[in-house]
Design a protein around this motif. Structure first.
Motif, short mmCIF file in Angstrom:
data_model
loop_
_atom_site.label_atom_id
_atom_site.label_comp_id
_atom_site.label_asym_id
_atom_site.label_seq_id
_atom_site.Cartn_x
_atom_site.Cartn_y
_atom_site.Cartn_z
N UNK A 198 40.88 31.29 40.88
CA UNK A 198 41.38 30.54 39.72
C UNK A 198 40.65 29.22 39.56
N UNK A 199 40.23 28.93 38.34
CA UNK A 199 39.66 27.64 37.94
C UNK A 199 40.47 27.15 36.75
N UNK A 200 41.40 26.24 37.01
CA UNK A 200 42.39 25.87 35.99
C UNK A 200 41.76 25.20 34.78
N UNK A 201 40.60 24.55 34.95
CA UNK A 201 39.96 23.85 33.85
C UNK A 201 38.90 24.71 33.15
N UNK A 202 38.77 25.94 33.54
CA UNK A 202 37.70 26.79 33.02
C UNK A 202 37.90 27.10 31.54
N UNK A 203 36.81 27.08 30.80
CA UNK A 203 36.81 27.52 29.41
C UNK A 203 36.37 28.97 29.28
N UNK A 204 35.61 29.42 30.29
CA UNK A 204 35.18 30.81 30.34
C UNK A 204 35.50 31.39 31.71
N UNK A 205 35.75 32.68 31.73
CA UNK A 205 35.96 33.39 32.98
C UNK A 205 34.76 34.30 33.24
N UNK A 206 34.30 34.30 34.48
CA UNK A 206 33.22 35.20 34.88
C UNK A 206 33.82 36.50 35.39
N UNK A 207 33.29 37.61 34.90
CA UNK A 207 33.73 38.94 35.34
C UNK A 207 32.54 39.61 36.01
N UNK A 208 32.77 40.12 37.20
CA UNK A 208 31.74 40.91 37.89
C UNK A 208 32.45 42.05 38.59
N UNK A 209 32.02 43.24 38.30
CA UNK A 209 32.66 44.41 38.90
C UNK A 209 31.62 45.50 39.14
N UNK A 210 31.93 46.39 40.06
CA UNK A 210 31.00 47.46 40.38
C UNK A 210 31.43 48.18 41.64
N UNK A 211 30.54 49.02 42.14
CA UNK A 211 30.88 49.81 43.32
C UNK A 211 29.61 50.19 44.08
N UNK A 248 30.42 36.78 31.07
CA UNK A 248 31.34 35.64 30.99
C UNK A 248 31.99 35.67 29.63
N UNK A 249 33.31 35.54 29.61
CA UNK A 249 34.07 35.64 28.36
C UNK A 249 35.02 34.45 28.25
N UNK A 250 35.55 34.23 27.07
CA UNK A 250 36.57 33.21 26.89
C UNK A 250 37.79 33.53 27.73
N UNK A 251 38.42 32.50 28.28
CA UNK A 251 39.55 32.74 29.19
C UNK A 251 40.70 33.47 28.49
N UNK A 252 40.82 33.30 27.18
CA UNK A 252 41.92 33.92 26.45
C UNK A 252 41.72 35.42 26.22
N UNK A 253 40.49 35.91 26.44
CA UNK A 253 40.23 37.33 26.21
C UNK A 253 39.75 38.03 27.49
N UNK A 254 39.99 37.40 28.64
CA UNK A 254 39.48 37.96 29.89
C UNK A 254 40.12 39.32 30.18
N UNK A 255 41.44 39.41 30.08
CA UNK A 255 42.11 40.69 30.34
C UNK A 255 41.68 41.74 29.34
N UNK A 256 41.56 41.34 28.09
CA UNK A 256 41.15 42.29 27.05
C UNK A 256 39.75 42.82 27.32
N UNK A 257 38.87 41.94 27.81
CA UNK A 257 37.50 42.36 28.10
C UNK A 257 37.46 43.39 29.22
N UNK A 258 38.27 43.18 30.26
CA UNK A 258 38.28 44.15 31.37
C UNK A 258 38.84 45.49 30.91
N UNK A 259 39.79 45.46 30.00
CA UNK A 259 40.33 46.71 29.45
C UNK A 259 39.25 47.46 28.68
N UNK A 260 38.46 46.72 27.89
CA UNK A 260 37.39 47.36 27.10
C UNK A 260 36.29 47.91 28.00
N UNK A 261 35.99 47.21 29.10
CA UNK A 261 34.99 47.73 30.05
C UNK A 261 35.46 49.06 30.62
N UNK A 262 36.73 49.10 31.04
CA UNK A 262 37.28 50.35 31.56
C UNK A 262 37.25 51.45 30.51
#
Length: 423
Positions: free
Chosen positions: A246-259, A319-333
């Motif tokens: 968690x970065x409480x002051x963040x304007x963007x969230x970084x997403x990194x996923x893989x296997x 990297x996406x806006x913090x307000x759409x982070x969950x939505x972005x992970x859903x779209x990746x899936x």
């Protein structure tokens, strides 16, 4: 030429690669020569296998390579730079997780001046205390800056989870830099930088005089009593698959996923590269079209396959806006699952084929590029049949085969997922 008329479209049938001449020096050093071009210029690379990872001294491979040109018993770091610059040459050192290298670009006519400098570096580097203190301080400052970047924190967290306590999963902290000792570096240097652990790749205009000068300059480069141990410990992946920093002051969230994934040695590797390109491997990919072009969640998103000597990973990063982070992970899936249920349309697959073959052909702009392609093969234990098979797979793979590969290799439940910022 009528520029109002588009040129004819021509499919790429095959790609011809320059193959090197091979010789082995008496000291055990393998030499590969790519002789091509009219320019009186050569690129010479001395490539060394990194030594076995030591968790108690995790930064030795990187520190020793980075500081190779900081001084010898006869030349200071500034004198090395001045000598190379005076003759219009260029010297670089590069650290990678599997190999470290020293690269020289030089005019042929000046090799008798520049090669002795490289020989001095490879046989007599001393890692001066003052330069070591500066190196440690600079690296700690660089680390401090990088730890403020969400994407860097995500990369470190992902690599650690995927590759554990190995060179591939290395995530240094400030104290690791402070623990670097000159005596350890000297011992590491003596074991690693010896001819039996070296592969020499020369590309450019190579004449007999060039090879004679090179072999003569390094004729008394001898192996040490201790052979280099370049084996690596077994990789242990983390049990936990989800990480949120968690970065409480963040304007963007970084997403990194893989296997964990297959590397170049696996027969399916060319085919899964096609699958990866469809998913996120070029600007017109599924992920870009959905998450950037359609949803506007990010400026850029992509996927890739990081293929190492003893491991590999398929990864997706953005990297996406913090307000759409969950939505972005859903779209990746969603995009991953679509590859497992719906066949890739013929038009899209044709576009990907042309992009991949065109990219390979476009990357072979000069003899140096051909040497780079050879390195991918040689250090993976492959031969030139790999590129023949690669082009054939790209040209002939079907949508049904991609669907099967997606179901075999893309299990979203097994993905390691890292979010840094807000979620």
């Amino acid at each position: 030429m009528n520029r109002a008329i588009a040129p004819d479209f021509r499919a790429i049938d095959n790609i011809n690669l320059i193959r090197p001449e091979h010789l082995k020096l008496d000291n055990g050093c393998n030499v590969f020569c790519f002789n091509s071009g009219d320019q009186e210029l050569v690129r010479i690379e001395w490539i060394f296998g990194n030594l076995r990872f030591n968790p108690a001294k995790p930064l030795l491979n990187m520190a020793v390579n980075t500081m190779l040109n900081d001084g010898t018993n006869s030349l200071s770091g500034s004198e090395i730079a001045d000598k190379i610059d005076f003759y219009g040459a260029f010297l670089s050192v590069e650290y990678g997780v599997d190999h470290s290298s020293v690269t020289l670009y030089s005019l042929n006519k000046h090799l008798h001046h520049t090669l002795p400098v490289i020989r001095d570096i490879l046989t007599d580097s001393i890692f001066p205390e003052k330069e070591l203190e500066t190196f440690i301080r600079n690296q700690q400052q660089k680390l401090q800056v990088n730890l403020q970047k969400n994407d860097m924190v995500a990369r470190r967290t992902f690599n650690k989870a995927m590759f554990g306590n190995t060179l591939y999963g290395l995530t240094p902290v400030a104290d690791d830099y402070q623990a670097i000792q000159r005596d350890d570096m000297l011992a590491h240097f003596k074991e690693m930088y010896q001819p039996s652990n070296c592969t020499l790749i020369i590309a450019g205009k190579i004449e007999k005089e060039t090879l004679d000068l090179l072999t003569g300059t390094f004729s008394d480069w001898l192996n040490s009593a201790n052979p280099a141990d370049s084996t690596q410990p077994a990789i242990e992946q983390a049990a936990e698959h989800f990480y949120f920093v968690e970065k409480t002051e963040a304007l963007q969230s970084a997403i990194r996923m893989g296997l964990p994934f297959i590397n170049r040695n696996h027969p399916d590797f060319p085919a899964v590269q096609v699958l990866n390109t469809v998913l996120g491997g070029y600007f017109g990919s599924r992920l870009m079209n959905n998450i950037r072009e359609d949803k506007g969640y990010t400026y850029g998103i992509g996927s890739g396959i990081a293929a190492y000597k003893q491991a590999a990973a398929l990864f997706i990063a953005t990297e996406v806006g913090t307000d759409v982070c969950k939505a972005a992970t859903i779209e990746i899936e969603k995009e991953i699952n679509l590859l497992k249920t719906d066949m890739v349309p013929a038009e899209e697959l044709s576009l990907v084929r042309n992009y991949m073959l065109g990219s390979l052909l476009g990357s072979l702009e000069n003899v140096f590029s051909h040497a780079d392609k050879f390195k991918n093969l040689y250090f993976s234990g492959l031969d030139y049949e790999y590129y023949d098979r690669y082009t054939e797979v790209v040209k002939s793979i079907t949508a049904a085969e991609l669907l099967k590969l997606a179901n075999e290799y893309l299990d979203f439940e097994q993905f390691y997922k890292v979010i840094v910022g807000k979620y």
